[in-house]
Design an enzyme around this catalytic site. Structure first.
Site, short mmCIF file in Angstrom:
data_model
loop_
_atom_site.label_atom_id
_atom_site.label_comp_id
_atom_site.label_asym_id
_atom_site.label_seq_id
_atom_site.Cartn_x
_atom_site.Cartn_y
_atom_site.Cartn_z
N TRP A 91 0.87 -1.14 -0.23
CA TRP A 91 0.42 0.12 0.11
C TRP A 91 0.91 1.37 -0.06
O TRP A 91 0.08 2.33 -0.04
CB TRP A 91 -1.51 0.36 1.10
CG TRP A 91 -0.39 -0.41 2.35
CD1 TRP A 91 0.35 -1.35 3.16
CD2 TRP A 91 -0.37 1.61 3.18
NE1 TRP A 91 0.53 -0.31 4.51
CE2 TRP A 91 0.51 0.62 4.73
CE3 TRP A 91 -0.91 2.49 3.36
CZ2 TRP A 91 0.17 1.65 5.71
CZ3 TRP A 91 -1.06 3.30 4.74
CH2 TRP A 91 -0.23 2.81 5.60
N ASP A 92 2.21 1.31 0.18
CA ASP A 92 3.48 2.30 -0.36
C ASP A 92 2.72 2.51 -1.39
O ASP A 92 3.02 4.11 -1.23
CB ASP A 92 4.46 1.68 -0.15
CG ASP A 92 4.79 0.75 1.24
OD1 ASP A 92 3.72 0.67 1.86
OD2 ASP A 92 6.57 0.49 0.94
N GLU A 110 2.28 -2.57 12.67
CA GLU A 110 1.91 -3.68 12.33
C GLU A 110 2.70 -4.28 14.24
O GLU A 110 2.86 -5.06 14.36
CB GLU A 110 2.93 -3.56 11.25
CG GLU A 110 2.45 -3.32 10.13
CD GLU A 110 3.45 -4.26 8.90
OE1 GLU A 110 4.76 -3.34 9.04
OE2 GLU A 110 2.66 -3.84 8.05
N LYS A 161 4.96 1.66 15.71
CA LYS A 161 5.97 1.78 14.47
C LYS A 161 6.50 3.04 13.50
O LYS A 161 6.69 2.91 13.42
CB LYS A 161 5.97 0.43 13.63
CG LYS A 161 7.16 -0.29 12.69
CD LYS A 161 6.49 -1.73 11.78
CE LYS A 161 7.69 -1.93 10.56
NZ LYS A 161 6.64 -2.86 10.59
N GLN A 162 4.89 2.95 12.96
CA GLN A 162 4.40 4.00 12.01
C GLN A 162 3.49 4.89 12.53
O GLN A 162 2.17 4.02 13.15
CB GLN A 162 4.58 3.40 10.97
CG GLN A 162 3.51 2.83 10.35
CD GLN A 162 3.73 2.09 8.91
OE1 GLN A 162 4.19 1.28 8.82
NE2 GLN A 162 3.08 2.71 7.85
#
Lengths: 764, 764
Positions: free
Chosen positions: B354-355, B485, B597-598
């Protein structure tokens, strides 16, 4: 579901040859002796659907685990039970045609497993190379000489003539069904053959286990010995017999194989030891060796038989289960344990799960010499250091133990994070086994001398695995998987939190007992474990303040946070074609559904029954059982026992039926992969703890007998401390015979003193 | 963290040879052209630590995924980016000694990647076989002729004499680093060599992709041509040049390689096509071919350069990122996409995440011809049927789409249930890309003609993936993994629920627009999708009643149910030696920690900024950013953009720094495995959407420029609809030049009309 096994109180019988069930039969007719075992693969070539399997205790292969992404803390390998060289191979060729039942259908086919004597036989008639043959084979994994396999194979020429070519082999050309890219796990170490005997020695790749097979084959034609030609090929060794036959000829092959492993003996001693064993063996007639084996089985049955009157299917089922349990674990070596498939298949890889402590231990406690169950405990004690290392890998401070989910030698060898890292309730079962053993035997020496170290390390693990939530003003345990593996990574699984708190309490109590009863040893324990008072105080605090989710309105314990947010639809509404769910639904759908694979909250109520009211058990059972799909073979037995305890006898019997003939009737359509060995102990539990209602209460053997109305009665033998006891129960009464010193027994809450025997009338 | 790359506005420079960083340099100096690419492996033998890598667009290998247990719905294979035959191999032997910088350390070593012209050069002096050599190499993956690789390799004999043996090869003897058991994925299909050229054709196992290499090598000694001997070996083909040399001699090798694949051309046409290409190629001088390549790069820069004044490190960083993005994706083939490592490594296997939609699309929208971004959308449109099949596998009714988490050809090829089945927010990004494209281009034809089918299928997925919880009186979404994640299998992830509701709303709005604006087409869409009014009504209901967890006291959206029960400790307290967490903590510990994580909640605020108040953004940023460890390379950019929008310029610049030189400084210690290609688009976003504050608001290009105080100023070029625009921003002003028709522009909420250029003073 299948229904081709003929019913018989002592035998498993297959009549008529049906290629579509051969792989199932290979599982059902498996033989073993705790040291080695094998599926009932045909001795001769079989090119049809088949899972070839010979397994050696303690011998495994460390398969790679790296696929896709990788997570810190994962084990380096996934241990595989290893398909090993097959000592029973016997290839037959007649007039150039290979005998292969997949190619030529036999007539009058009959396979029989005589459980009373431990004998696997097969007979059939078949045409091969235009010669009509009758074959009768007998195969044994010897119960007394556990490194001995015996095969007798008789060929009667019914009609025709020609040449017959027989190759009696140890066949190392084997693979595991689930190996990636068909990889082979063995390589040949040495092979040789003389007229007298042949030897094949193989080594596993990476683990370097050696399996050393020495085989002799005696062959006669019409009672006249034939000389075999020594034969060695790549990964094969044995003898070849070539002769001409005609109508009426009888060829008899008697094969003996010594199977030694470097797991059991030092590598360098294997050749000499094999010769020694062989020399000893040759002094006995083949029939005498068989007789010795049968007697061993009869002794086993004397101490562990369960007799069921008026229900031959149930009778066959329970004996099959007891038989397989004895075939799987002999309890002589504390390095061995009970694999979920025993020696009957390769599924589930590693050997030891929490099944051992939660399901199998009570069986061996009650039906075998005390050291057998003790060795199951010692197994975990020996692994304590590795369990501590395992916890360190997860970031837990040194000194706390997380026992592996699956193991061969104490190392974790399963690599799914939701299981390996999260299904940590297994630690609780390992502590519970110490409690269970001590309670049954009345002997606290294991607990006090060894178990206490296990208990402290496990308690330390729980103390670090929870954290205090200021929002909830309580200790919480996040990220766990309960016994119901159809939910992963949940918070505050009731069962896990409950058993964690119980472990802490049991450890504290044990320490208190030691402090009072053995103050010197107590000090040693403190010193050796560097246990600080603050730790115990923290355990106490956690015990008192851990979240145990409940729903007062429903009167239930809640499986985990958020469970009640699901759509709760009874499992009875599931379309038949969608079950078992794990075969038909995606993992995603299973996880999000309300369906429970096996007892979860109810597992806790089963373990700690005495801490709950019948009302609590009843309402939780009433809520959870309808949501339970029993897709673990370990599920129905727990439900059967609980159902008995709340007088739901119909439900108990329904649950019992699901466990008793799980494999015989191929209930889950997976018997082809092997038997559900550990769940077989659950069947035993259903009868002994369920229908007989046997417990230890206040150090007394207590019963609450309820004979299912489908039976006329049932009887069983158990060992209890210094007593060998025989029970016979029907709707009206219980008879007990006692072989041992007098003891107190409680029946339906009435205590009575038992001398040699007693008959007690039951209130209907 | 490393700091050995010399700073330069246009070049990446390594000076002096350090064996410990060679593998990092191989990544940093990677070259590619969107069709093929390779790591900067030395042409000659290198026996030191190295990751050999040559990659061909669209060519992959379907690796097995079955390890341990298996779950229904898992994909059959894990697609691996495939290490392919290396066209640049050039083995050099002097007096019987192999030139190998791992064996003999070179002096005056210099490696340079000239980004302005796309040239990779290397020079060094080294002693080999008692002869002192100076080597200069130049390597190109041609930007204009995308199936052409060029290598020039000059050997100057500084001192000594002897024989020199040069083997110019296509070397197919390659493996993937992460292959199990060192398995090889290619086999040779054919090979041949004549004096003129050599051919190696290899096929992948299972997928049967063919890679067809045709190579010519011209070699001169002191400008006199040498004749090469044709050479074929197993998996190798090329030419061998053998000569004697003495001090002062100059050997020049010019190698040209045509690399064709059956992904790009029909298998049977490859040999003829190779000859055709070769013939065309031979008409050009080597230098002319290089020149053509350089000009192509200069055109690219004209349209996409970012200039930073007063900060050479930042300047080098952003140009490196833009350079690598152009090397990875050319946008000419809708079957190709942007792999997280591009052509620089094999990690993360498959090509598309999905980046692409969430990070890369805006870059290509603004810096390349419109069809480039359109092809990224078309890619997903072409995969719609497979996304529908994928959802069916999970038990979702036909017609709903779940796009894969990782894919090569539309099929899911990643096998971790917590990602594959649960990280379903990716579906939202795919819908968002349609919105983003339409908003940027002002062209709704893709959305209306193709996108609407994608939107309907995605909406159908969400409608089935939620369920109504009677307890909560709301729709809930269980069992998901958000962008963070470091949490798996959570319930009601705010981001996922929010974007799901947004998708439903956007689909409904699009349908309404179609109904009004193109009623006939609207009817066709309804018919083709069999869309029922009840479905749309359900979507509306879900939109209105989906749980969006909030905590009013904290003034935040809650990441997911139960998140606030965690121990919330700022990431700043983590000991440096324990970060990055994924390298030092077990997965278990990571999952249970509060560390993010993000961007997760913040990813939603980033996408849908206009739907939230600055206060909401500020309080969520203030709560979540301190808990965020930014261990995804996709994390800092989102934070940089949001920080700009709430005037936290210091935080924005800190975040920008973490993304801008992530690979150049080897920030996460993993550049050795390849570059973080997709996150490079994030750096671009940090500047364009962050510091320049560029948005589309009410169909107008809007800016909110904030020059970081660390810079004197910055400038950039973008394409916007029919305009090519050049921006220059410093603390005081913004200058805009417009190459195209006049248009309205908004700066700091002031709208102005832009003719050819404008200068606008900024309020400090």
């Amino acid at each position: 579901m299948k229904n081709y096994i003929r019913r018989h109180p002592w035998k498993i019988i297959e009549e008529g040859f049906d290629a579509t069930v051969q792989r199932v039969s290979e599982s059902l007719f498996s033989i073993g002796n705790g040291q080695m075992g094998q599926r009932a693969n045909a001795e001769e070539t079989y090119s049809g659907e088949s899972l070839t399997g010979t397994y050696l205790a303690g011998v495994y292969y460390p398969d790679k685990t790296r696929v896709g992404w990788w997570k810190n803390g994962y084990p380096e390998y996934f241990a595989k039970v290893l398909n090993s060289p097959r000592w029973s191979a016997l290839e037959v060729e007649v007039n150039g045609h290979t005998l292969d039942l997949a190619k030529t259908k036999p007539t009058n086919f009959r396979r029989e497993l005589d459980m009373q004597h431990g004998l696997l036989t097969r007979e059939f008639e078949v045409s091969c190379g235009n010669v009509m043959l009758q074959i009768r084979s007998l195969r044994i994994c010897h119960m007394e000489f556990k490194e001995l396999g015996l095969l007798s194979y008789a060929i009667q020429v019914l009609e025709g003539e020609g040449t017959i070519d027989i190759r009696s082999l140890v066949d190392g050309d084997v693979t595991n069904e689930d190996s990636n890219y068909g990889e082979r796990f063995w390589h040949q170490y040495s092979s040789s053959a003389s007229e007298e005997f042949a030897t094949l020695s193989c080594q596993t790749k990476k683990t370097a286990f050696e399996a050393h097979y020495t085989v002799t084959t005696d062959c006669t034609q019409n009672a006249v010995p034939l000389t075999g030609a020594p034969l060695t090929e790549d990964m094969k060794a044995g003898h070849r017999f070539l002769t001409t036959v005609r109508t009426g000829d009888q060829i008899l092959i008697e094969k003996r194989c010594i199977v030694l492993t470097s797991f059991a003996h030092p590598h360098e001693k294997l050749p000499a030891l094999a010769k020694l064993r062989l020399a000893a063996l040759q002094r006995f007639e083949f029939d005498l060796l068989c007789e010795e084996h049968c007697q061993n089985w009869q002794r086993k049955w004397k101490e562990s038989d369960i007799e069921i009157q008026g229900d031959i299917a149930a009778q066959q089922g329970i004996r099959f289960n007891v038989f397989q349990l004895h075939q799987t674990y002999h309890g002589l070596d504390p390095r061995l344990n009970i694999g979920p498939k025993g020696f009957t298949g390769e599924k589930y890889g590693g050997s030891t799960y929490w099944d051992t402590e939660a399901y199998c231990l009570p069986f061996y406690l009650a039906t075998a010499a005390p050291e057998v169950a003790l060795n199951l405990l010692t197994y975990r004690y020996r692994h304590l250091e590795k369990a501590i290392e395992n916890a360190v890998k997860l970031g837990i401070d040194h000194g706390a133990a997380l026992y592996p989910m699956v193991t061969m030698n104490g190392e974790e060898c399963h690599n799914e994070w939701e299981i390996t890292f999260e299904e940590i309730h297994r630690n609780g079962a390992i502590a519970y086994a110490i409690y269970d053993y001590t309670r049954w035997t009345g002997d606290s020496s294991y607990r006090d001398e060894k178990g206490i170290f296990v208990l402290i390390a496990i308690s330390r693990f729980w103390a670090q695995r929870v954290h205090f939530s200021s929002r909830r003003e309580a200790y919480v345990m996040h990220g766990v998987t309960g016994p119901n593996e159809y939910e992963n990574n949940v918070n505050n699984n009731w069962y896990t939190n409950y058993i964690a708190a119980w472990c802490l309490r049991y450890t504290i109590k044990t320490l208190e007992k030691l402090q009072l009863g053995a103050p010197k040893h107590y000090q040693t324990v403190l010193k050796q474990t560097a246990l600080k008072p603050g730790e115990v105080a923290l355990w106490q605090d956690i015990m008192d303040k851990i979240v145990l989710p409940t729903d007062p309105a429903l009167g239930i314990f809640v499986q985990h946070d958020g469970f009640l947010e699901k759509e709760l639809i009874p499992a009875s509404t599931l379309p038949a074609e969608e079950t078992p769910l794990h075969e038909h639904w995606s993992w995603d759908r299973i996880l999000r559904s309300c369906y429970i694979k096996q007892a979860d909250v109810l597992q806790g109520l089963y373990f700690f029954e005495e801490q709950f009211t019948p009302q609590q058990i009843s309402s939780n059972f009433g809520f959870y059982e309808p949501l339970t799909v029993h897709e673990s073979s370990l599920s129905p037995c727990v439900h059967a026992v609980l159902a008995c305890s709340i007088n739901r006898m119909d439900k108990a019997y329904e649950m019992y039926l699901r466990t008793a003939r799980l494999d015989l009737d191929d209930y889950n359509n997976d018997t082809r992969d092997g038997l559900h060995i550990t769940s077989m102990a659950g069947t035993w539990l259903s009868i002994i703890k369920g229908f007989a209602g046997l417990r230890i209460r206040n150090d007394i053997l207590s019963l609450r007998p309820r004979c299912p109305q489908q039976w006329h009665g049932f009887a069983f033998a158990i060992r209890f401390r210094n007593n060998m006891m025989y029970f016979r129960i029907d709707a009206e009464k219980i008879e007990i015979k006692n072989d041992g010193p007098p003891l107190q027994v409680e029946i339906d809450e009435q205590t009575l003193k038992l001398e040699k025997s007693v008959t007690y009338a039951l209130v209907p």
